[in-house]
Each structure stands twice: as structure tokens, then as C-alpha cells.
Design a protein around this motif. Structure first.
Motif, PDB file in Angstrom:
ATOM      1  N   GLU A 178     -20.454  -5.242   4.677  1.00 56.92           N
ATOM      2  CA  GLU A 178     -19.007  -5.063   4.573  1.00 56.92           C
ATOM      3  C   GLU A 178     -18.696  -3.952   3.570  1.00 56.92           C
ATOM      4  O   GLU A 178     -19.375  -3.792   2.555  1.00 56.92           O
ATOM      5  CB  GLU A 178     -18.339  -6.363   4.130  1.00 56.92           C
ATOM      6  N   THR A 179     -17.647  -3.194   3.866  1.00 52.77           N
ATOM      7  CA  THR A 179     -17.216  -2.140   2.951  1.00 52.77           C
ATOM      8  C   THR A 179     -16.513  -2.764   1.749  1.00 52.77           C
ATOM      9  O   THR A 179     -15.627  -3.603   1.926  1.00 52.77           O
ATOM     10  CB  THR A 179     -16.245  -1.172   3.660  1.00 52.77           C
ATOM     11  N   PRO A 180     -16.898  -2.391   0.527  1.00 57.92           N
ATOM     12  CA  PRO A 180     -16.198  -2.914  -0.658  1.00 57.92           C
ATOM     13  C   PRO A 180     -14.689  -2.679  -0.561  1.00 57.92           C
ATOM     14  O   PRO A 180     -14.249  -1.639  -0.068  1.00 57.92           O
ATOM     15  CB  PRO A 180     -16.818  -2.113  -1.811  1.00 57.92           C
ATOM     16  N   THR A 181     -13.920  -3.648  -1.048  1.00 52.77           N
ATOM     17  CA  THR A 181     -12.463  -3.608  -0.856  1.00 52.77           C
ATOM     18  C   THR A 181     -11.793  -2.415  -1.529  1.00 52.77           C
ATOM     19  O   THR A 181     -10.688  -2.044  -1.154  1.00 52.77           O
ATOM     20  CB  THR A 181     -11.820  -4.903  -1.391  1.00 52.77           C
ATOM     21  N   LYS A 182     -12.452  -1.791  -2.505  1.00 53.58           N
ATOM     22  CA  LYS A 182     -11.812  -0.656  -3.191  1.00 53.58           C
ATOM     23  C   LYS A 182     -11.869   0.637  -2.376  1.00 53.58           C
ATOM     24  O   LYS A 182     -11.300   1.654  -2.787  1.00 53.58           O
ATOM     25  CB  LYS A 182     -12.453  -0.432  -4.557  1.00 53.58           C
ATOM     26  N   TYR A 183     -12.539   0.583  -1.230  1.00 50.97           N
ATOM     27  CA  TYR A 183     -12.603   1.763  -0.358  1.00 50.97           C
ATOM     28  C   TYR A 183     -11.867   1.497   0.946  1.00 50.97           C
ATOM     29  O   TYR A 183     -11.911   0.386   1.464  1.00 50.97           O
ATOM     30  CB  TYR A 183     -14.058   2.129  -0.067  1.00 50.97           C
ATOM     31  N   PRO A 184     -11.197   2.510   1.506  1.00 52.56           N
ATOM     32  CA  PRO A 184     -11.116   3.885   1.031  1.00 52.56           C
ATOM     33  C   PRO A 184     -10.123   4.038  -0.121  1.00 52.56           C
ATOM     34  O   PRO A 184      -9.166   3.272  -0.222  1.00 52.56           O
ATOM     35  CB  PRO A 184     -10.627   4.654   2.253  1.00 52.56           C
ATOM     36  N   ARG A 185     -10.372   5.009  -0.960  1.00 54.77           N
ATOM     37  CA  ARG A 185      -9.457   5.312  -2.056  1.00 54.77           C
ATOM     38  C   ARG A 185      -8.254   6.092  -1.535  1.00 54.77           C
ATOM     39  O   ARG A 185      -8.360   6.834  -0.552  1.00 54.77           O
ATOM     40  CB  ARG A 185     -10.188   6.145  -3.118  1.00 54.77           C
ATOM     41  N   GLY A 186      -7.123   5.912  -2.164  1.00 53.13           N
ATOM     42  CA  GLY A 186      -5.919   6.637  -1.762  1.00 53.13           C
ATOM     43  C   GLY A 186      -5.772   7.952  -2.517  1.00 53.13           C
ATOM     44  O   GLY A 186      -6.681   8.399  -3.214  1.00 53.13           O
ATOM     45  N   GLY A 187      -4.607   8.572  -2.339  1.00 56.23           N
ATOM     46  CA  GLY A 187      -4.281   9.776  -3.088  1.00 56.23           C
ATOM     47  C   GLY A 187      -5.133  10.983  -2.790  1.00 56.23           C
ATOM     48  O   GLY A 187      -5.273  11.870  -3.634  1.00 56.23           O
ATOM     49  N   GLY A 188      -5.738  11.018  -1.613  1.00 49.85           N
ATOM     50  CA  GLY A 188      -6.561  12.161  -1.236  1.00 49.85           C
ATOM     51  C   GLY A 188      -7.901  12.236  -1.942  1.00 49.85           C
ATOM     52  O   GLY A 188      -8.606  13.244  -1.859  1.00 49.85           O
ATOM     53  N   LYS A 189      -8.288  11.157  -2.627  1.00 49.21           N
ATOM     54  CA  LYS A 189      -9.550  11.178  -3.395  1.00 49.21           C
ATOM     55  C   LYS A 189     -10.802  11.378  -2.515  1.00 49.21           C
ATOM     56  O   LYS A 189     -11.756  12.020  -2.972  1.00 49.21           O
ATOM     57  CB  LYS A 189      -9.687   9.905  -4.220  1.00 49.21           C
ATOM     58  N   PRO A 190     -10.846  10.835  -1.281  1.00 50.19           N
ATOM     59  CA  PRO A 190     -12.043  11.084  -0.475  1.00 50.19           C
ATOM     60  C   PRO A 190     -12.331  12.579  -0.251  1.00 50.19           C
ATOM     61  O   PRO A 190     -13.478  12.975  -0.118  1.00 50.19           O
ATOM     62  CB  PRO A 190     -11.717  10.379   0.853  1.00 50.19           C
ATOM     63  N   ARG A 191     -11.243  13.377  -0.202  1.00 47.64           N
ATOM     64  CA  ARG A 191     -11.434  14.826  -0.042  1.00 47.64           C
ATOM     65  C   ARG A 191     -11.663  15.525  -1.381  1.00 47.64           C
ATOM     66  O   ARG A 191     -12.519  16.391  -1.518  1.00 47.64           O
ATOM     67  CB  ARG A 191     -10.208  15.454   0.644  1.00 47.64           C
ATOM     68  N   LYS A 192     -10.843  15.143  -2.373  1.00 46.94           N
ATOM     69  CA  LYS A 192     -10.906  15.831  -3.668  1.00 46.94           C
ATOM     70  C   LYS A 192     -12.154  15.460  -4.452  1.00 46.94           C
ATOM     71  O   LYS A 192     -12.728  16.295  -5.159  1.00 46.94           O
ATOM     72  CB  LYS A 192      -9.668  15.471  -4.509  1.00 46.94           C
ATOM     73  N   ASN A 193     -12.580  14.211  -4.331  1.00 49.15           N
ATOM     74  CA  ASN A 193     -13.706  13.727  -5.117  1.00 49.15           C
ATOM     75  C   ASN A 193     -14.589  12.825  -4.247  1.00 49.15           C
ATOM     76  O   ASN A 193     -14.597  11.606  -4.415  1.00 49.15           O
ATOM     77  CB  ASN A 193     -13.182  12.962  -6.354  1.00 49.15           C
ATOM     78  N   PRO A 194     -15.350  13.417  -3.307  1.00 45.59           N
ATOM     79  CA  PRO A 194     -16.140  12.609  -2.385  1.00 45.59           C
ATOM     80  C   PRO A 194     -17.186  11.758  -3.108  1.00 45.59           C
ATOM     81  O   PRO A 194     -17.655  12.123  -4.173  1.00 45.59           O
ATOM     82  CB  PRO A 194     -16.834  13.657  -1.487  1.00 45.59           C
ATOM     83  N   LEU A 195     -17.505  10.630  -2.499  1.00 45.23           N
ATOM     84  CA  LEU A 195     -18.524   9.738  -3.083  1.00 45.23           C
ATOM     85  C   LEU A 195     -19.884  10.424  -3.153  1.00 45.23           C
ATOM     86  O   LEU A 195     -20.225  11.220  -2.294  1.00 45.23           O
ATOM     87  CB  LEU A 195     -18.650   8.470  -2.220  1.00 45.23           C
TER      88      LEU A 195
END
Length: 236
Positions: A219-236
Motif C-alpha cells: 500500500e502507498t503510504p498515506t502521505k503520498y502523493p504530496r500536494g503543492g506541486g512537490k512531486p515535480r519540484k522535489n521528486p522522491l
């Protein structure tokens, strides 16, 4: 009827009927007509549409993951690729088309109505907002994306939609090795594992593309996906 589509489908071992070809031809004309009003695609030549949109969209069928009544979500679908071509060929698929631009959703709804497609909806939303809702989170057998974003970013947008035992298919260019290396951590964190990478020549062309196939094993941890464009600005 389009010889390119017929020959290309044969190369992919896809059974294509006359009604399917007619659907693709209507789709193509609508794509060109609407493209004069809103920006849907830069590809407007008939043969290029057949090859770079339609046949490319059908290449995931070589994975044999689409048999039966599967739930599919196409994330960042744009003009409906690959979701609508897959639906035309695999009518039993239950398809959700997701895009953040409402004008494109209006176009997709017109295509769905004109082609009389059933069990397919187009939704105007951002992936990171939609996948946190219980009705969509981890509900799909397959998430697929042809969107232009790095694999670590795309994984955060797409993997939360996939149920355990399901798959995320990322459609990439021929040089996907670097993306695989940089995206490996994100895929693990989000509950996935890379199970295959297929290098495929789009039929009737010399264009090579990759299909990166990721299985959902946790299961994907509940804190993902992050909001505020973070997946693009600060990828995992």
C-alpha cells in the motif's frame, strides 16, 4: 480504411475490426477539427496521428495485462492517449480519463459520445488531488501514463491509484535507463517494484519507445502523493 492502422495492428497481434477502424477515423477527424480551436496536439498529419497517437497507444497491449474487465485510469490523458485507443480495441475495459485542463475534458466527452463508448468517463482534476480520495485511491487494476514527466514524478502521481497486485505502466522514450535509476527509490517508497521494461518499435515506423511496468506490492503510504506541486519540484 487506414492501411497503416490495419498493418500496424497486425504487427502487434491485435485483432482490429472494421467498426474499430471507423471509430479511429471519426476520432482522427474530431482531433483535427478541435485542434483548430484548442491546443490538443502538435501532431496533425493523418499518417502521423495513426502512428504516433493511435498505434503508440496500442503498444501496451503486448503486455497481456489488459485481458478481461479491468479498471484502467489514464493520467494526463491529453487528447485521450492512450486511454481511448485502448478502449476502442478492448471494449470490456472500464476506463477513467484524467486531465487537468477542462477544455480537453470537453473534447474527450464529445469523442466518447460520438463513438458511443460505454464504461468510460473523463474527469477534470489533478492527480495529486484525486488519488487521496477513497473512491479513487488504490482502486485501479492499471494506471497508465504517456505524460511528459520524469518517472519519479509520474510514479508519485500514478502509483497511489493502483490496487495491490495491479500495475502502473509508464510509456517512455527509448532511453529510459537513467529514469529507471533515478526513479527506483520513488517506486519502492510508493509501494511498487519494477517487473519489466519492454523496448518496442511503433509499427509502421522506426520510432522506439519503452514500456516500464511496475507492480504494486505494498500500500502507498498515506502521505503520498504530496500536494503543492512537490512531486515535480522535489521528486522522491
Amino acid at each position: 480504411m487506414s492501411d497503416i492502422l490495419i498493418k500496424g495492428a497486425e504487427e502487434l497481434n491485435i485483432s482490429i475490426e472494421e467498426k474499430d477502424i471507423n471509430s479511429f477515423e471519426i476520432y482522427k477527424e474530431m482531433l483535427k477539427e478541435w485542434n483548430t480551436k484548442i491546443n490538443i496536439t502538435t501532431i496533425t498529419d493523418d499518417e502521423d496521428i495513426d502512428i504516433k497517437h493511435f498505434l503508440d497507444s496500442l503498444t501496451p497491449l503486448v503486455t497481456n495485462l489488459f485481458d478481461g474487465k479491468k479498471n484502467l485510469i489514464d493520467i494526463g490523458t491529453g487528447g485521450g492517449f492512450p486511454g481511448i485507443p485502448l478502449k476502442i480495441i478492448k471494449r470490456e475495459l472500464n476506463v477513467t480519463l484524467l486531465d487537468s485542463l477542462n477544455k480537453r475534458i470537453n473534447f474527450l466527452n464529445e469523442v466518447i459520445n460520438r463513438l458511443e463508448l460505454e464504461d468510460i468517463i473523463a474527469i477534470h482534476a489533478r492527480a495529486e488531488e484525486m488519488s487521496i480520495k477513497p473512491v479513487y485511491r488504490e482502486k485501479y487494476d492499471i494506471a497508465i501514463s504517456r505524460a511528459v514527466a520524469s518517472l519519479n514524478t509520474l510514479s508519485e502521481y500514478c502509483i497511489p491509484f493502483v490496487k495491490l497486485g495491479g500495475y502502473f505502466i509508464s510509456m517512455k522514450g527509448p532511453d529510459a535507463e537513467e529514469e529507471l535509476k533515478s526513479g527506483n527509490n520513488a517506486i519502492k517508497v510508493l509501494g511498487g517494484r519494477i517487473v519489466d521494461k519492454k523496448l518496442i518499435c511503433i509499427p509502421e515506423s522506426d520510432i522506439m519507445h519503452s514500456l516500464i511496468i511496475i507492480e504494486k506490492i505494498k500500500e502507498t503510504p498515506t502521505k503520498y502523493p504530496r500536494g503543492g506541486g512537490k512531486p515535480r519540484k522535489n521528486p522522491l
